[in-house]
Design an enzyme around this catalytic site. Structure first.
Site, short mmCIF file in Angstrom:
data_model
loop_
_atom_site.label_atom_id
_atom_site.label_comp_id
_atom_site.label_asym_id
_atom_site.label_seq_id
_atom_site.Cartn_x
_atom_site.Cartn_y
_atom_site.Cartn_z
N HIS A 353 0.81 -1.23 0.00
CA HIS A 353 0.00 0.00 0.00
C HIS A 353 0.84 1.27 0.00
O HIS A 353 0.28 2.35 0.11
CB HIS A 353 -0.90 0.06 1.23
CG HIS A 353 -1.95 -0.98 1.28
ND1 HIS A 353 -3.21 -0.81 0.75
CD2 HIS A 353 -1.94 -2.23 1.79
CE1 HIS A 353 -3.92 -1.90 0.95
NE2 HIS A 353 -3.17 -2.79 1.57
N LYS A 532 -8.77 13.35 4.81
CA LYS A 532 -7.86 12.20 4.76
C LYS A 532 -6.86 12.35 5.90
O LYS A 532 -6.82 13.40 6.55
CB LYS A 532 -7.13 12.13 3.42
CG LYS A 532 -6.52 13.47 2.96
CD LYS A 532 -5.92 13.40 1.57
CE LYS A 532 -6.90 13.46 0.44
NZ LYS A 532 -6.93 12.31 -0.42
N ARG A 533 -6.02 11.34 6.13
CA ARG A 533 -4.97 11.50 7.13
C ARG A 533 -4.11 12.71 6.77
O ARG A 533 -3.93 13.05 5.60
CB ARG A 533 -4.09 10.24 7.17
CG ARG A 533 -4.72 9.07 7.90
CD ARG A 533 -5.04 9.43 9.34
NE ARG A 533 -3.84 9.57 10.12
CZ ARG A 533 -3.51 8.77 11.13
NH1 ARG A 533 -4.30 7.80 11.51
NH2 ARG A 533 -2.40 8.96 11.79
N LYS A 538 0.33 14.34 1.15
CA LYS A 538 -1.06 14.59 0.74
C LYS A 538 -1.31 16.08 0.52
O LYS A 538 -2.31 16.49 -0.04
CB LYS A 538 -2.02 14.01 1.77
CG LYS A 538 -1.94 12.47 1.87
CD LYS A 538 -2.90 11.93 2.90
CE LYS A 538 -2.73 10.45 3.19
NZ LYS A 538 -3.39 9.57 2.22
N LYS A 644 -14.95 7.74 -3.73
CA LYS A 644 -16.22 8.02 -3.03
C LYS A 644 -16.79 9.36 -3.48
O LYS A 644 -17.99 9.50 -3.68
CB LYS A 644 -16.00 8.01 -1.51
CG LYS A 644 -15.59 6.64 -0.98
CD LYS A 644 -15.07 6.70 0.46
CE LYS A 644 -14.34 5.41 0.80
NZ LYS A 644 -13.49 5.52 1.99
C1 F58 Z 1 -3.21 3.71 2.12
N1 F58 Z 1 -2.22 3.37 3.10
C2 F58 Z 1 -2.59 4.47 0.96
N2 F58 Z 1 -1.54 3.12 5.26
O1 F58 Z 1 -1.92 5.62 1.44
C3 F58 Z 1 -3.72 4.87 0.02
O2 F58 Z 1 -3.19 5.51 -1.11
C4 F58 Z 1 -4.49 3.64 -0.40
O3 F58 Z 1 -5.63 4.01 -1.12
C5 F58 Z 1 -4.94 2.84 0.81
O4 F58 Z 1 -3.84 2.53 1.63
C6 F58 Z 1 -5.61 1.55 0.43
O5 F58 Z 1 -4.83 0.84 -0.48
C7 F58 Z 1 -2.53 3.43 4.40
O6 F58 Z 1 -3.66 3.72 4.79
C8 F58 Z 1 -1.60 3.20 6.59
O7 F58 Z 1 -2.57 3.58 7.20
C9 F58 Z 1 -0.36 2.77 7.30
C10 F58 Z 1 -0.70 1.85 8.43
C11 F58 Z 1 0.57 1.48 9.16
C12 F58 Z 1 1.32 2.68 9.66
C13 F58 Z 1 1.63 3.62 8.54
C14 F58 Z 1 0.35 4.01 7.79
#
Ligand code: F58
Length: 796
Positions: A353, A532-533, A538, A644
């Site tokens: 991811h 978003k985060r 971003k 979305k």
């Molecule tokens: C997200 N990753 C990607 N990681 O940033 C986003 O582009 C994508 O659409 C999504 O995954 C689904 O594929 C993401 O959310 C985290 O939350 C990590 C979890 C572990 C710690 C670092 C962040």
């Protein structure tokens, strides 16, 4: 499965029965909480028949089962989902009405299950919904965190975190399974006995299962989400208690519970890191045992495992599942290492991811070896076997004193997938270049998707009704049917209804913000939303810088013909991510000044809504006119919020990053506001040492906005507060905010111009809806089933 027709009075009786016998209340004295619990139990009862049927059928058919291992499941609220999927909305409304209760009020009483950080966790939740809707026999495995993602509030504009306590109230959706417990270990020694290698862990802990049924659309199928909770093997030391040391007597239990206490504890110190690795092993190892136990109950030849089991690693967090399965097959069941590895390889798959180096998991080998000594040896043997097969390369899972979970996952997995076309290409070209050259067929792409049930049908009932009136309800589980809307878009009456839906959604948001935050938003303005985060890549700071520059320009000419905008932000910053937290504070400070400015406030409002979660997203997305997807090209793996928004009729202003690329291809260039450098241009530009200064010199608007950060305009009581942000953007600017600013500004002015033509805007927005059907997670899951798992639907 024949659906039983129930009358309202039958459901009313069920509700009353739960209120009386489950909650112990009479309707006179029941609180919202009691009604919600009674309703949840009554709905859950209806799910259970389907659940039991699906489980029985899964055993009978003995097809391939899918196991989705994920450290996060950001499922949000479940009650409305259940009611809608069981097609019981009217029945529930009637029953509640009979008791003088309002369904919406009851639904709003439910806390979010926030067992995830962001996109990765929400994707896992959408996948659960799609797996059940499609009827793929599957199970999600994760951790039952007692405290989900922290609650965010603002004090003087600053993010303040407090613990999230969703389990303080009973959670009506889960079934505790005290009989499903596995004892797991950490640490200890590896011993050699009678020609066998055995791991003797020093510390033992139990994992106990809690099951939640996940019901698909129209209740045709239900799978299980199984979450593990930490329990002490020996919960209470009576000897210590009798000796008067009450705290020590309960210590085992407290320590065991910490393992499932919080989602991603801060890992900036050794203790935090260790707990995180323990969490990963804890849920992966418990899941592997459970998978084997189920397999063994039906088969006696372990070599059949890859035919019957597909395991998906959602990122590298469960990657230790590979070595653990190998250890069990080799050390405990006596298979040769080679045979065991082949079986593991046949079962495991890995989704990547992120390509951000700081998010690719690596463990110090000393810590790893201390907790999992046998697994470290097994990882070395995996490396050896890989090297033997491919002697030309030396890439390994363990090197430079670290265990590299990305490399380990790649080497062990049968298929490795990216989450958008661009991201998958970049995986091949960058992070996994060498491994891809050795295994050219291993990487596949499965572009993300979102569940249309939650993200259109449930969250946007007005639009859902309009769509169903126009093309029937087949779109809910066959989203590409939305294309059938295209001819209606040319119909003036239809477009007016479409505009009416958006206006009503915006009005609902205006009322919500007024009630909850006391801010009055202008419903006639364009609602421009970035949720978003918080992360530098971003680029929420690009958005706020543009807002500052725009505000300055309006101030220069307050009588100009400006297009009114409301800029809405929401998102959490990781607790230790100071720069991201400073951006939140900056946005709040800008909002304070700009919203109070009589000269400009009719044209520009800014608001940062606290505590972003799934429920808030469900309120915001249907009300959006403009979706901000402005990451530095090459950095956002996919994005799912972008999908979305498009599905709910917002236009995107965005870079060619992640799935934006595919969204634009589908909705059409004319219906997407593109700006910014491409991924390869980003890499080129970064080589210029003075890219930011050149961009600032070339754009007086940007220079002026940065000056406002430096001169304390937004923090007069503390003028130096944002100097470091301006300095960072001027002297470093890794994410190329300055270099993309000018083109972003251009795109935003095009957005302004387009919004001034409401008919045209509505047509473009409706085309986004009609052409976004491909972004259903049902399509994504079908892709996984066919390209990765070799699994089949058990629905006729
Ligand atoms: C997200 N990753 C990607 N990681 O940033 C986003 O582009 C994508 O659409 C999504 O995954 C689904 O594929 C993401 O959310 C985290 O939350 C990590 C979890 C572990 C710690 C670092 C962040």
């Amino acid at each position: 499965m024949a659906r039983k027709v129930r009358t309202s009075s039958e459901f009313r009786d069920a509700l009353l029965k739960h209120l009386t016998y489950t909650m112990g209340k009479d309707p006179e004295h029941a609180q919202f909480f009691d009604w919600r619990m009674a309703l949840s139990h009554a709905i859950r009862d209806r799910m259970v028949d389907h659940w039991v049927d699906s489980t029985r059928k899964t055993y009978e058919q003995d097809g391939k089962r899918v196991y989705y291992l994920s450290m996060e499941f950001l499922i949000g609220r479940l009650l409305e989902d259940g009611i809608v999927n069981l097609e019981m909305v009217e029945e529930v409304e009637d029953a509640l009405d009979h008791f003088g209760m309002d369904m919406r009020t009851i639904l709003n009483d439910e806390p979010d299950a926030a067992l995830g950080n962001g996109g990765l966790g929400r994707l896992a939740a959408c996948f659960l919904d799609s797996l059940s809707t499609i009827g793929c026999p599957a199970m999600g495995y994760g951790i039952r965190y007692e405290n989900g993602l922290f609650k965010q509030s603002f004090v003087d504009g600053r993010q303040v975190e407090s613990p999230e306590t969703w389990l303080q109230e009973p959670h009506p959706w889960e079934f505790e399974r005290p009989e499903v417990r596995f004892t797991l270990g950490f640490g200890g020694d590896v011993i050699y006995e009678n020609g066998k290698t055995l791991w003797r862990p020093a510390e033992l802990i139990q994992a106990e299962a809690f099951d939640t049924p996940i019901i698909g659309w129209k209740g045709k199928w239900a799978n299980t989400l199984r979450l593990w909770a930490g329990r002490a093997v020996d919960p209470f030391d009576l000897g210590l208690f009798n000796a008067g040391d009450f705290a020590a007597a309960a210590e085992h239990e407290a320590l065991a519970r910490t393992i499932s206490r919080v989602l991603y504890p801060e890992d900036s110190n050794e203790a935090g890191k260790e707990l995180r690795l323990k969490q990963e092993f804890f849920f992966s190892a418990a899941s592997i045992r459970d998978i084997l136990r189920r397999f063994d109950s039906q088969h006696d030849d372990i070599r059949l495992l890859p035919k019957k089991v597909a395991i998906q690693l959602n990122d590298t967090h469960p990657a230790i599942a590979g070595p653990e399965l190998l250890r069990i097959l080799h050390d405990e069941r006596g298979l040769s290492f080679e045979d065991a590895l082949e079986i593991v390889h046949g079962c495991m798959n890995y989704t990547n991811h992120t390509l951000l180096p700081e998010a690719l998991e690596r463990w110090d080998e000393r810590l790893f070896g201390r907790l999992l000594p046998r697994h470290l040896q097994i990882i070395d043997r995996i490396d050896d076997a890989h090297f033997k097969a491919h002697p030309q390369r030396t890439l390994s899972a363990r090197s430079d004193g670290q265990v590299k979970m990305g490399e380990l996952s790649f080497i062990v997995a049968n298929r490795v997938n990216g989450v958008s076309a661009l991201h998958t290409d970049l995986m091949k070209q960058t992070v996994f270049k060498e491994l891809h050259a050795l295994h050219p067929d291993r990487i596949v792409n499965e572009t993300n998707g979102v569940t249309p049930r939650r993200w259109l049908h449930n969250c946007n009932p007005g639009l859902s009704r309009l769509i169903t009136d126009t093309i029937g309800d087949g779109w809910v589980d066959d989203l590409e049917q939305l294309e059938k809307l295209e001819p209606s878009i040319r119909d003036k009456v239809w477009i007016e209804r479409f505009e009416g839906v958006k206006a009503a959604n915006k009005q609902a948001l205006v009322s919500y913000v007024a009630q909850t935050h006391g801010v009055k938003l202008n419903p006639a303005a364009m609602f421009d939303i970035q949720i978003k985060r918080m992360h530098e890549y971003k680029r929420q700071h690009l958005n706020i810088l543009e807002a500052i520059a725009h505000w300055q320009e309006i101030k220069d000419n307050p009588n100009g013909d400006w297009t009114p905008r409301v800029k809405i932000f929401a998102g959490k910053a990781a607790q230790g991510y100071h720069f991201a937290k400073d951006i939140i504070r900056l946005i709040n400070d800008v909002a304070k000044l700009v919203n109070a400015d009589h000269a400009t406030r009719d044209y520009l409002q800014v608001i940062f809504l606290p505590n972003y979660n799934v429920t808030l997203a469900e309120r915001l997305i249907p009300a959006a006119d403009l979706s901000e997807q402005i990451s530095t090209a090459g950095k956002e793996a996919s994005g799912t919020g972008n999908m979305k928004f498009a599905l709910n009729g917002a236009l995107t202003v965005g870079t060619l990053d992640g799935a934006n690329v595919e969204i634009r291809e589908r909705v059409g260039d004319d219906n997407f506001f593109l700006f910014g450098m491409l991924a390869d241009e980003v890499m080129q530009r970064r080589m210029m040492h003075d890219h930011a200064q050149q961009a600032i010199a070339a754009d007086p608007r940007l220079a002026r906005a940065l000056n406002a950060l430096r001169d304390g305009t937004f923090s007069p009581e503390d003028p130096g507060r944002y100097t470091h942000i301006a300095d960072n953007l001027t002297w470093s600017d890794y994410f190329l905010v300055c270099s993309d600013f000018t083109d972003y500004w251009r795109a935003q002015r095009e957005v302004d111009a387009a919004y001034r033509n409401p008919d045209k805007w509505a047509e473009m927005a409706a085309l986004n809806v009609a052409r976004s059907g491909w972004f259903s997670s049902d399509r994504t899951i079908r892709g996984y089933m066919c390209d990765i798992w070799g699994a089949e639907s058990l629905l006729a």
